[in-house]
Each structure stands twice: as structure tokens, then as C-alpha cells.
Design a protein around this motif. Structure first.
Motif, PDB file in Angstrom:
ATOM      1  N   SER A  61       0.830  -1.214   0.000  1.00  0.00           N
ATOM      2  CA  SER A  61       0.000   0.000   0.000  1.00  0.00           C
ATOM      3  C   SER A  61       0.860   1.258   0.000  1.00  0.00           C
ATOM      4  CB  SER A  61      -0.907  -0.003   1.231  1.00  0.00           C
ATOM      5  OG  SER A  61      -0.118   0.012   2.382  1.00  0.00           O
ATOM      6  N   GLY A  62       0.251   2.364  -0.474  1.00  0.00           N
ATOM      7  CA  GLY A  62       0.882   3.673  -0.453  1.00  0.00           C
ATOM      8  C   GLY A  62       0.076   4.588   0.453  1.00  0.00           C
ATOM      9  N   VAL A  63       0.215   5.911   0.266  1.00  0.00           N
ATOM     10  CA  VAL A  63      -0.503   6.855   1.132  1.00  0.00           C
ATOM     11  C   VAL A  63      -2.009   6.797   0.859  1.00  0.00           C
ATOM     12  CG1 VAL A  63      -0.745   9.288   1.762  1.00  0.00           C
ATOM     13  CG2 VAL A  63       1.499   8.364   1.178  1.00  0.00           C
ATOM     14  N   ASP A  64      -2.354   6.875  -0.414  1.00  0.00           N
ATOM     15  CA  ASP A  64      -3.774   6.917  -0.771  1.00  0.00           C
ATOM     16  C   ASP A  64      -4.191   5.730  -1.631  1.00  0.00           C
ATOM     17  OD1 ASP A  64      -4.380   9.413   0.437  1.00  0.00           O
ATOM     18  OD2 ASP A  64      -3.296  10.421  -1.184  1.00  0.00           O
ATOM     19  N   ASP A  65      -3.347   4.730  -1.740  1.00  0.00           N
ATOM     20  CA  ASP A  65      -3.708   3.631  -2.643  1.00  0.00           C
ATOM     21  C   ASP A  65      -3.167   2.299  -2.147  1.00  0.00           C
ATOM     22  OD1 ASP A  65      -1.057   4.013  -3.083  1.00  0.00           O
ATOM     23  OD2 ASP A  65      -1.213   4.457  -5.217  1.00  0.00           O
ATOM     24  N   LEU A  66      -3.723   1.295  -2.689  1.00  0.00           N
ATOM     25  CA  LEU A  66      -3.168  -0.037  -2.424  1.00  0.00           C
ATOM     26  C   LEU A  66      -3.439  -0.961  -3.599  1.00  0.00           C
ATOM     27  CD1 LEU A  66      -5.645  -2.078  -1.494  1.00  0.00           C
ATOM     28  CD2 LEU A  66      -5.360  -0.946   0.674  1.00  0.00           C
ATOM     29  N   THR A  67      -2.628  -2.015  -3.670  1.00  0.00           N
ATOM     30  CA  THR A  67      -2.782  -3.015  -4.724  1.00  0.00           C
ATOM     31  C   THR A  67      -3.011  -4.355  -4.037  1.00  0.00           C
ATOM     32  OG1 THR A  67      -1.181  -1.788  -6.051  1.00  0.00           O
ATOM     33  CG2 THR A  67      -1.668  -4.027  -6.769  1.00  0.00           C
ATOM     34  N   ILE A  68      -4.009  -5.077  -4.509  1.00  0.00           N
ATOM     35  CA  ILE A  68      -4.202  -6.433  -3.972  1.00  0.00           C
ATOM     36  C   ILE A  68      -3.791  -7.408  -5.078  1.00  0.00           C
ATOM     37  CG2 ILE A  68      -5.774  -7.998  -2.798  1.00  0.00           C
ATOM     38  CD1 ILE A  68      -7.711  -5.715  -2.378  1.00  0.00           C
ATOM     39  N   ILE A  69      -2.870  -8.282  -4.739  1.00  0.00           N
ATOM     40  CA  ILE A  69      -2.379  -9.235  -5.745  1.00  0.00           C
ATOM     41  C   ILE A  69      -2.954 -10.612  -5.449  1.00  0.00           C
ATOM     42  CG2 ILE A  69      -0.303 -10.318  -6.710  1.00  0.00           C
ATOM     43  CD1 ILE A  69       1.085  -7.590  -6.012  1.00  0.00           C
ATOM     44  N   PHE A  70      -3.517 -11.214  -6.504  1.00  0.00           N
ATOM     45  CA  PHE A  70      -4.176 -12.513  -6.374  1.00  0.00           C
ATOM     46  C   PHE A  70      -3.455 -13.556  -7.222  1.00  0.00           C
ATOM     47  CE2 PHE A  70      -7.413  -9.177  -6.162  1.00  0.00           C
ATOM     48  CZ  PHE A  70      -8.083  -9.503  -4.995  1.00  0.00           C
ATOM     49  N   ASP A  71      -3.649 -14.817  -6.854  1.00  0.00           N
ATOM     50  CA  ASP A  71      -3.256 -15.912  -7.726  1.00  0.00           C
ATOM     51  C   ASP A  71      -4.386 -16.051  -8.752  1.00  0.00           C
ATOM     52  OD1 ASP A  71      -2.776 -18.309  -8.963  1.00  0.00           O
ATOM     53  OD2 ASP A  71      -2.243 -19.386  -7.120  1.00  0.00           O
ATOM     54  N   ARG A  72      -4.097 -15.727 -10.021  1.00  0.00           N
ATOM     55  CA  ARG A  72      -5.153 -15.698 -11.040  1.00  0.00           C
ATOM     56  C   ARG A  72      -5.812 -17.066 -11.214  1.00  0.00           C
ATOM     57  NH1 ARG A  72      -9.005 -15.486 -13.397  1.00  0.00           N
ATOM     58  NH2 ARG A  72      -9.637 -14.288 -15.240  1.00  0.00           N
ATOM     59  N   ASP A  73      -5.026 -18.134 -10.989  1.00  0.00           N
ATOM     60  CA  ASP A  73      -5.561 -19.483 -11.185  1.00  0.00           C
ATOM     61  C   ASP A  73      -6.640 -19.841 -10.161  1.00  0.00           C
ATOM     62  OD1 ASP A  73      -3.684 -19.651 -13.158  1.00  0.00           O
ATOM     63  OD2 ASP A  73      -2.240 -20.801 -11.955  1.00  0.00           O
ATOM     64  N   GLN A  74      -6.696 -19.060  -9.065  1.00  0.00           N
ATOM     65  CA  GLN A  74      -7.660 -19.380  -8.000  1.00  0.00           C
ATOM     66  C   GLN A  74      -8.965 -18.580  -8.144  1.00  0.00           C
ATOM     67  OE1 GLN A  74      -7.037 -21.518  -5.310  1.00  0.00           O
ATOM     68  NE2 GLN A  74      -5.056 -22.051  -6.174  1.00  0.00           N
ATOM     69  N   LEU A  75      -9.088 -17.775  -9.195  1.00  0.00           N
ATOM     70  CA  LEU A  75     -10.245 -16.881  -9.313  1.00  0.00           C
ATOM     71  C   LEU A  75     -11.096 -17.227 -10.520  1.00  0.00           C
ATOM     72  CD1 LEU A  75      -8.606 -13.355  -8.868  1.00  0.00           C
ATOM     73  CD2 LEU A  75      -9.952 -14.609  -7.201  1.00  0.00           C
ATOM     74  N   ASN A  76     -12.423 -17.081 -10.371  1.00  0.00           N
ATOM     75  CA  ASN A  76     -13.275 -17.159 -11.561  1.00  0.00           C
ATOM     76  C   ASN A  76     -13.867 -15.775 -11.855  1.00  0.00           C
ATOM     77  OD1 ASN A  76     -15.645 -16.832  -9.994  1.00  0.00           O
ATOM     78  ND2 ASN A  76     -15.609 -19.023  -9.494  1.00  0.00           N
ATOM     79  N   ASP A  77     -14.483 -15.645 -13.026  1.00  0.00           N
ATOM     80  CA  ASP A  77     -14.955 -14.330 -13.471  1.00  0.00           C
ATOM     81  C   ASP A  77     -15.997 -13.744 -12.522  1.00  0.00           C
ATOM     82  OD1 ASP A  77     -13.245 -14.598 -15.512  1.00  0.00           O
ATOM     83  OD2 ASP A  77     -14.728 -15.122 -17.038  1.00  0.00           O
ATOM     84  N   GLU A  78     -16.826 -14.626 -11.987  1.00  0.00           N
ATOM     85  CA  GLU A  78     -17.884 -14.161 -11.083  1.00  0.00           C
ATOM     86  C   GLU A  78     -17.272 -13.520  -9.824  1.00  0.00           C
ATOM     87  OE1 GLU A  78     -21.293 -16.500  -8.725  1.00  0.00           O
ATOM     88  OE2 GLU A  78     -20.661 -17.398 -10.619  1.00  0.00           O
ATOM     89  N   GLN A  79     -16.221 -14.141  -9.299  1.00  0.00           N
ATOM     90  CA  GLN A  79     -15.570 -13.593  -8.102  1.00  0.00           C
ATOM     91  C   GLN A  79     -14.924 -12.238  -8.410  1.00  0.00           C
ATOM     92  OE1 GLN A  79     -13.165 -17.118  -7.516  1.00  0.00           O
ATOM     93  NE2 GLN A  79     -14.129 -17.538  -5.542  1.00  0.00           N
ATOM     94  N   ILE A  80     -14.295 -12.132  -9.569  1.00  0.00           N
ATOM     95  CA  ILE A  80     -13.626 -10.871  -9.939  1.00  0.00           C
ATOM     96  C   ILE A  80     -14.662  -9.746 -10.021  1.00  0.00           C
ATOM     97  CG2 ILE A  80     -12.294  -9.704 -11.752  1.00  0.00           C
ATOM     98  CD1 ILE A  80     -11.148 -12.526 -12.455  1.00  0.00           C
ATOM     99  N   GLU A  81     -15.759 -10.044 -10.662  1.00  0.00           N
ATOM    100  CA  GLU A  81     -16.858  -9.080 -10.822  1.00  0.00           C
ATOM    101  C   GLU A  81     -17.413  -8.689  -9.452  1.00  0.00           C
ATOM    102  OE1 GLU A  81     -17.821  -8.279 -14.004  1.00  0.00           O
ATOM    103  OE2 GLU A  81     -19.181  -6.797 -13.087  1.00  0.00           O
ATOM    104  N   GLY A  82     -17.673  -9.692  -8.629  1.00  0.00           N
ATOM    105  CA  GLY A  82     -18.294  -9.477  -7.311  1.00  0.00           C
ATOM    106  C   GLY A  82     -17.411  -8.627  -6.408  1.00  0.00           C
TER     107      GLY A  82
END
Ligand SMILES: Nc1ncnc2c1ncn2[C@@H]1O[C@H](COP(=O)(O)OP(=O)(O)O)[C@@H](O)[C@H]1O
Ligand SMILES: N[C@@H](CC(=O)OP(=O)(O)O)C(=O)O
Length: 451
Positions: free
Chosen positions: A344-365
Motif C-alpha cells: 500500500s501507499g498513502v492513498d492507494d493499495l494493490t491487492i495481488i491474487f493468484d489468477r488461477d484461483q479466481l473465476n470471473d464471477e468472483q472478480i466481478e463481485g
């Protein structure tokens, strides 16, 4: 006593089996043997595990699998023939392949696990038969002591039950115990597999549970190199490194040793020696507790992996909000998603995921919920994201390492999306576009090692 694991490339053909037998017979301490399924060889471009998964999918889809079954029998048959194994014993292995489709499985997941597990299950039986025919006191060990269950997308080891059961085994002198790797059983007696490459984990569990002096892991390279040998010609070999260095490097892409296999070895304080079946006299790479003396080289290895995705969130005064991280984690939890990193930074953050563990519905949700709850100024989803991990005990307290890492990238015109240094100071993580990852690894490697 040594636990010795052979990877699929070491057990792919008859001549490879002969090398394995020579290695075993060269040392009576190599008593506990872990087999993988036959892997790739020049004449066999497909791993047996992949053939078995194809067989499983064809069975599920009610398609003709006769060709796949033929190919599977050919793999085991060619090894058996090389050693003149008794015809009836080979027929027994073939019957187990045919029989896979005659069982009832509660779900497709259990079906695929049972099919895949048979790659190692049959190979361990075959090695036992061959060793016995050569006059060895060899015993096939069905890994009933390894208690596993599926939990969400993961495979979980029931440590207490497993180590209690392994603690009951009394090894007899002069006997070799042949365990198939890659799977164990749940409380209903169903086969449950680890992730791909998981025979390394079986070996580590047995090494801890049976209190081995060393865990030897035989593969097809003479050492772990400072960089993936498919990216750089003749890279520098790593002679020794710490468990923590290996954990970070295997997590980030050194596929030569499964990242989760380090954990039982650490808990049991078992030294690991990675060696080459085709060059067994080479010393290989030793992995053990932290080195007391500081390494002369700042960097031990550089790994890259491209199977990530990243969500970037920016909102002014994000850092002032109370419970922001908690609420974000609650959103992930609602969608049954785990994350890998959250720099994370002062006003932002990045969340990094294992792409193989995600489906489109989860990404959307996840994005919809974050939008509704946080109203970010910017939110961007990077569906393909690569991580490079630069790892080395020698970086601790060293001045200027980050500059040395980013300078060759600047010269190569590669831009970075993220830089993160772990609190342990033994690793620096870079996030970037997958298309730049290989070139970035090469540039950093040449800067540090081609002096
Ligand atoms: N840093 C590295 N050092 C050595 N090998 C590596 C490295 N990174 C990736 N590899 C790859 O790992 C391979 C060995 O792992 P794997 O194919 O799983 O072997 P096995 O069949 O013995 O389990 C090597 O042939 C090599 O291509
Ligand atoms: N045979 C399994 C498990 C394994 O560990 O194999 P290998 O040792 O060849 O990486 C796979 O292909 O994933």
C-alpha cells in the motif's frame, strides 16, 4: 536414514529406472523411496499424470478413452519390458488402469484425484516389483498414514494424524520402503492429491515423520541455478541456501522444488539435497537453516511467475479510514477469495491474487462490492500480472541493492508496476507486465552475475 524422492523425469523410461536403481544400491541408507509418475522423455512427450487426467475427463464426458488407456499401458509396459517383469504382474497393473473407470466417486474432483494419483501409485508398485526381482527386500507402502482432505480449492494435511501414524512405523535394516508420492487419503479412505508437483511434499512429510537425516530430491538438473536455466544459458549453480530463500524462490517460480515442500522440512529441521539422477556424483544444492556466515553474493536467485492478477485501488485519504483493510478482507472473504500480497501507499493499495484461483464471477463481485463500499477515485483490474522475486540472505543490511536491481531495467526500457521489500529483507518483489518478465529477469541476472 535418508528419504529419497525421484521426480517424473527420473522415472520416465526403463533406462532411467536403471539409473534410479543404481543410485539406491549405491547407498544402503537410502531406505525410504518416494516415486513420481513417469514424466516426459524424448520418446514420450506427455507426462503420465496428464494422460490420466485426460482419461478422467474422457470418462466424465462419456467419450472414447481407449487410445488414452493404450498410451498409459504403453508407458508402464515399456518400463516393465526393459526389466523383463513377469507378464502376470504387468497384467495386474493394466487391470488397475482399466478398473479406474469402474468405481463410484462422490464428485468429479475425487474422480480426477483418484485417476491422477494412480500415476505414482502404479509406478511405486512397478519399482517394488523390479527391486524384488533383483533380490532386494523392497516393500510397497500405500500412503495411508498421510491424512489429507480437500478444503475449498486447497488440499490440507492433517498434521497430527499424519505424524502420529508415521511415528508408528518402525523401519527395519536392509529393507527399502517404496512410497508413491503426490497423494494421501481422507477419513473415508478416498485418494486426495496435492497440487501438481506435489510428490516433493510427500517426500518432505516422510522425511519429517520418519526423522530422516537428509531428504534427497533427485531431478534432471545438477543444481538449483540462480535463475531458471530455460531463460539463461549456463546459469550459476547455487551450492547452498537457507530454507527461507528456497521458500521464496519456489513460491515465485523455481518449479524444481514445490514451495510447500519446504514447510515439513523446516518443522523437522531436515536438510534437503537437490541432486541429478543423470549426474549423481555432482554435489547438487543443499538447503538448510539460515547460513551463519553472510554470503559474499548479495543475491542468491531471481525467480519469476506470471500467474497473478492485481487490483489497484486509489482514493484520497484512504490511509485515514479506520478498518479499511478489515473491510476489504471481509469483501474477499464473502467471495471466498484469498489474496497473495497487499502493498500500500498513502492513498492507494494493490491487492495481488493468484489468477488461477479466481473465476470471473468472483472478480466481478469483488469489484462491485469495493465500488459500493469505498467509492474509489480509481480502480483498475490487471488480469495478467507477473511477479519477480529477487532473493538473497546477502541483501540484509546491504546498501544500494534496489538501485542495482532497477538500473538494468531502466537500461532495458522495462517499466515496473510495483516494488515491495519484505520485512525480513531477504527478498525484493517487483510487479510488472508478463510480457516484460523474462527480459527483466535476464537483465537483473546479467547485472549481478556476469561480472
Ligand atoms: N532455478 C532453477 N534451477 C534448476 N531448475 C529449474 C529452475 N527453475 C526452473 N527449473 C526447471 O525445473 C525442472 C525440474 O523440475 P521438474 O520438471 O518438476 O522435475 P522432476 O520431474 O524431477 O520433478 C528443470 O528441468 C528446470 O527446467
Ligand atoms: N506426477 C505429479 C506429481 C509430481 O510431483 O510430479 P513431478 O515429480 O514429476 O514434478 C505431477 O505431474 O504433477
Amino acid at each position: 536414514m535418508k528419504v529419497i524422492k525421484f521426480g517424473g523425469s527420473s522415472l520416465a523410461t526403463g533406462p532411467q529406472f536403471q539409473r534410479v536403481i543404481d543410485i539406491l544400491q549405491a547407498d544402503p541408507d537410502r531406505q525410504v523411496v518416494v516415486t513420481s509418475a513417469p514424466g516426459k522423455a524424448k520418446e514420450f512427450p506427455v507426462k503420465v499424470t496428464d494422460l490420466l487426467l485426460k482419461y478422467a475427463d474422457q470418462a466424465i464426458a462419456d467419450e472414447d478413452f481407449s487410445e488414452t488407456v493404450r498410451a498409459l499401458k504403453n508407458r508402464y509396459g515399456s518400463i516393465a519390458q526393459y526389466f523383463h517383469v513377469d507378464k502376470w504382474e504387468i497384467q495386474d497393473l493394466y487391470a488397475q488402469i482399466d478398473d479406474l473407470n469402474n468405481h463410484h466417486y462422490p464428485t468429479y474432483r475425487y474422480l480426477r484425484a483418484a485417476f491422477a494419483a494412480h500415476g505414482e501409485y502404479l509406478n511405486a508398485q512397478l519399482l517394488t516389483m523390479i527391486l524384488k526381482a533383483l533380490g532386494e527386500d523392497a516393500r510397497f507402502m500405500d500412503p495411508r498414514q498421510i491424512h489429507l482432505h480437500f478444503e475449498g480449492r486447497n488440499t490440507v494435511l492433517d498434521e497430527e494424524a499424519t505424524y502420529d501414524a508415521l511415528g508408528q512405523i518402525k523401519l527395519e535394516d536392509g529393507v527399502r520402503y517404496i512410497f508413491p508420492g503426490f497423494f494421501g487419503y481422507n477419513h473415508e479412505g478416498r485418494m486426495v492429491t496435492f497440487d501438481r508437483g506435489g510428490s516433493d511434499i510427500t517426500g518432505a512429510i516422510l522425511a519429517k515423520g520418519l526423522k530422516a537425516d537428509v531428504y534427497e530430491n533427485f531431478t534432471d538438473v545438477s543444481a538449483i541455478y540462480a535463475v531458471n536455466p530455460n531463460l539463461v544459458d549456463h546459469p550459476r549453480a547455487i551450492h547452498s541456501m537457507s530454507y527461507n530463500e528456497m521458500r521464496e524462490l519456489s513460491y515465485a517460480g523455481f518449479a524444481v522444488f514445490h514451495d510447500e515442500a519446504i514447510i515439513p522440512a523446516i518443522k523437522g529441521q531436515i536438510p534437503i539435497n537437490i541432486k541429478n539422477t543423470n549426474d549423481p556424483s555432482a554435489p547438487g544444492t543443499w538447503i538448510g537453516p539460515s547460513k551463519e556466515q553472510k554470503s559474499e553474493e548479495p543475491i542468491t536467485g531471481i525467480a519469476a511467475s506470471k500467474h497473478f492478477a492485481a487490483l489497484y485501488i486509489h482514493r484520497y485519504l484512504l490511509n485515514k479510514g479506520i478498518g479499511v483493510t478489515l473491510r476489504l478482507l471481509q469483501i474477499l472473504n464473502r467471495h471466498h477469495v484469498s489474496y497473495e500480497h497487499m502493498p500500500s501507499g498513502v492513498d492507494d493499495l494493490t491487492i495481488i491474487f493468484d489468477r488461477d484461483q479466481l473465476n470471473d464471477e468472483q472478480i466481478e463481485g469483488i469489484q462491485t462490492d469495493i465500488q459500493n463500499e469505498f467509492h474509489p477515485d480509481t480502480m483498475t483490474w490487471h488480469d495478467n500480472f507477473a511477479l519477480i522475486m529477487i532473493v538473497g540472505q546477502g541483501m540484509v543490511g546491504r546498501v544500494g541493492t534496489l538501485t542495482e536491481i532497477v538500473t538494468p531495467l531502466k537500461e532495458a526500457g522495462i517499466s515496473l508496476g510495483m516494488v515491495n521489500q519484505g520485512a525480513s529483507e531477504i527478498s525484493i518483489m517487483l510487479g510488472l507486465e508478463p510480457k516484460d518478465a523474462d527480459a527483466a529477469v535476464q537483465a537483473i541476472y546479467h547485472h549481478f552475475f556476469d561480472k
